[in-house]
Write a protein that holds these residues in place. Structure first.
Motif: not given
Length: 102
Positions: A15-16, A27-29, A37-41, A60-61
């Motif tokens: 899926a990703r 982004v994974e929540l 996950d996906g925070a850097a992008k 974590g935001e």
């Protein structure tokens, strides 16, 4: 049990991979709608950089902090309404306008 975990992991990877070809940012929540996950992008896409030019970590935001005021309520409503579905699904696509750091 281990086989279920492997199948679920493979579904998430597939899926990703598909979403990454179609979307600017994936982004994974977690269950509380925080970035896992996906925070850097996401940080790079929203131009969140420190004074030294490094991406600001967004892991974590709360994701809704980055959504425009016009879309925030709609996002929260859809996320709450989809909760049972999201537990079973590998992914869920939702289009929103984001707030950059500028």
């Amino acid at each position: 049990r281990k086989v279920d975990h492997i199948v679920h992991s493979n579904e998430n990877l597939a899926a990703r991979a598909l979403l990454s070809t179609l979307c600017d940012v994936v982004v994974e929540l977690d269950a509380s709608l925080r970035v896992v996950d996906g925070a850097a992008k996401l940080a790079a896409s929203l131009l969140y950089h420190s004074s030294r030019g490094h991406d600001v970590p967004l892991t974590g935001e709360p994701f809704q902090n980055f959504i425009s005021d016009e879309d925030r309520e709609r996002f929260l409503h859809a996320a709450q309404a989809s909760s049972p579905y999201m537990e079973e699904a590998a992914c869920h696509v939702f289009h929103v306008r984001m707030i950059d750091s500028c």
